[in-house]
Design an enzyme around this catalytic site. Structure first.
Site, PDB file in Angstrom:
ATOM      1  N   TYR A 179      -1.557  -1.353  10.673  1.00 42.98           N
ATOM      2  CA  TYR A 179      -1.761  -1.528   9.234  1.00 42.98           C
ATOM      3  C   TYR A 179      -0.614  -0.891   8.446  1.00 42.98           C
ATOM      4  O   TYR A 179      -0.027  -1.521   7.562  1.00 42.98           O
ATOM      5  CB  TYR A 179      -3.105  -0.930   8.804  1.00 42.98           C
ATOM      6  CG  TYR A 179      -3.330  -1.052   7.311  1.00 42.98           C
ATOM      7  CD1 TYR A 179      -3.629  -2.286   6.733  1.00 42.98           C
ATOM      8  CD2 TYR A 179      -3.203   0.059   6.468  1.00 42.98           C
ATOM      9  CE1 TYR A 179      -3.807  -2.417   5.365  1.00 42.98           C
ATOM     10  CE2 TYR A 179      -3.378  -0.062   5.097  1.00 42.98           C
ATOM     11  CZ  TYR A 179      -3.681  -1.298   4.549  1.00 42.98           C
ATOM     12  OH  TYR A 179      -3.845  -1.432   3.190  1.00 42.98           O
ATOM     13  N   SER A 194       0.869  -1.179   0.000  1.00 40.50           N
ATOM     14  CA  SER A 194       0.000   0.000   0.000  1.00 40.50           C
ATOM     15  C   SER A 194       0.896   1.216   0.000  1.00 40.50           C
ATOM     16  O   SER A 194       2.042   1.152   0.467  1.00 40.50           O
ATOM     17  CB  SER A 194      -0.883   0.011   1.250  1.00 40.50           C
ATOM     18  OG  SER A 194      -1.502   1.276   1.406  1.00 40.50           O
TER      19      SER A 194
END
Ligand SMILES: NC(=O)c1ccc[n+]([C@@H]2O[C@H](COP(=O)([O-])OP(=O)(O)OC[C@H]3O[C@@H](n4cnc5c(N)ncnc54)[C@H](OP(=O)(O)O)[C@@H]3O)[C@@H](O)[C@H]2O)c1
Length: 259
Positions: free
Chosen positions: A152, A139
């Site tokens: 995350y 990401s």
């Protein structure tokens, strides 16, 4: 000869479904895994109706320590081995780490880090033998610290670092290795992470279908990293010009707006 398949994790929703559609459209036979078997079966039927062999469906919870064993056993029972592995499954939890559910956050490490590492290493010999490809889904969050979604962001920093290192190790052995780093993509991810609708990232959004198309092209072209969409491509470049303290401050402000 043993039949070769592309294993895609997290193929029951979002980017994973679109990756499955792109790989299938390009003639790859698939093995699909996620927890929701009904969705995998529906996708397998959709893809086989368009021609080609029906994908293998493996229902599996990647938070379980023996998930890698389960998947390897299912592939061996089907008499196939991997030429491509797509580690796409992942999730995040929004909120201050110290105030959020600890077990759920350790689950992020299980899926985004442990399972991705296990599958990458477990099937490396097959990818080498078949001169195939490894696509790991990171990401843009992996380029900076993420207060308000700390585990995350850290998990995705691991994915980028690990995948780039594997690229250096597997590249000379004939394996393409690419890390996919999307920005915001409208999927079930936001609801699962419990991200509030207060902050609109629509200007940065790229569809899951576009992400999957760019990812497939990037893997086949053996790109180190794929950052889908123009705006997201400049993020890592811009981050180089700011001190880490400033980035941390700005990331904190951004996450607070999303509550
Ligand atoms: N959407 C975004 O804005 C965005 C941005 C950057 C990166 N990403 C990354 O892109 C990847 C795909 O995300 P998405 O946006 O497509 O999210 P999504 O729509 O929520 O799909 C997530 C997929 O991961 C699977 N998964 C989650 N937990 C699992 C578990 N314990 N065991 C097995 N499978 C599990 C889900 O399947 P089941 O629930 O059926 O198990 C689902 O197929 C993730 O790695 C995510 O971090 C997303």
């Amino acid at each position: 000869m043993t039949e070769r398949v592309t294993l895609i994790t997290g193929a029951s929703a979002g980017i994973g479904i679109e990756l499955a559609r792109v790989f299938a459209a390009n003639g790859h036979r698939l093995a699909l895994t996620a927890r929701r078997a009904d969705r995998l079966e529906a996708l397998a039927s959709e893809l086989s109706a368009k021609g080609g062999t029906k994908p293998i469906v493996i229902a599996c919870d990647l938070e379980e320590a023996d998930a890698g064993e389960t998947i390897a056993a299912a592939l061996a029972a089907a008499g196939v081995e991997l030429d491509n592995l797509v580690n796409n499954a992942g999730f995040g939890v929004f909120g201050d780490a110290v105030e959020s559910d600890r077990v759920e956050q350790v689950g992020i490490v299980d899926v985004n880090v442990r399972a991705l590492t296990d599958l990458s290493l477990r099937f490396a010999d097959q990818l080498i033998r078949n001169k195939g490809g490894l696509l790991n889904v990171g990401s843009v969050a992996g380029f900076l610290p993420g207060p308000g979604m700390a585990v995350y962001y850290a998990s995705k920093a691991y994915v980028i670092s690990f995948t780039e290192a594997l690229r250096a190790e597997l590249g000379p052995r004939g394996v393409r290795v690419t890390v996919l780093c999307p920005g915001p993509v409208p999927t079930e991810f936001q609801a699962r992470a419990r991200i509030g609708s207060g902050h609109d990232t629509a200007v940065l959004n790229v569809s899951a279908a576009d992400v999957a198309r760019e990812a497939y092209r990037g893997l086949m072209a053996n790109k180190r990293a794929v950052l889908p969409g123009l705006a997201i491509k400049i993020v890592p470049f811009l981050l180089r010009f700011f001190p880490r303290d400033f980035i941390l401050f700005a990331a904190s402000r951004f996450q607070r707006q999303r509550r």
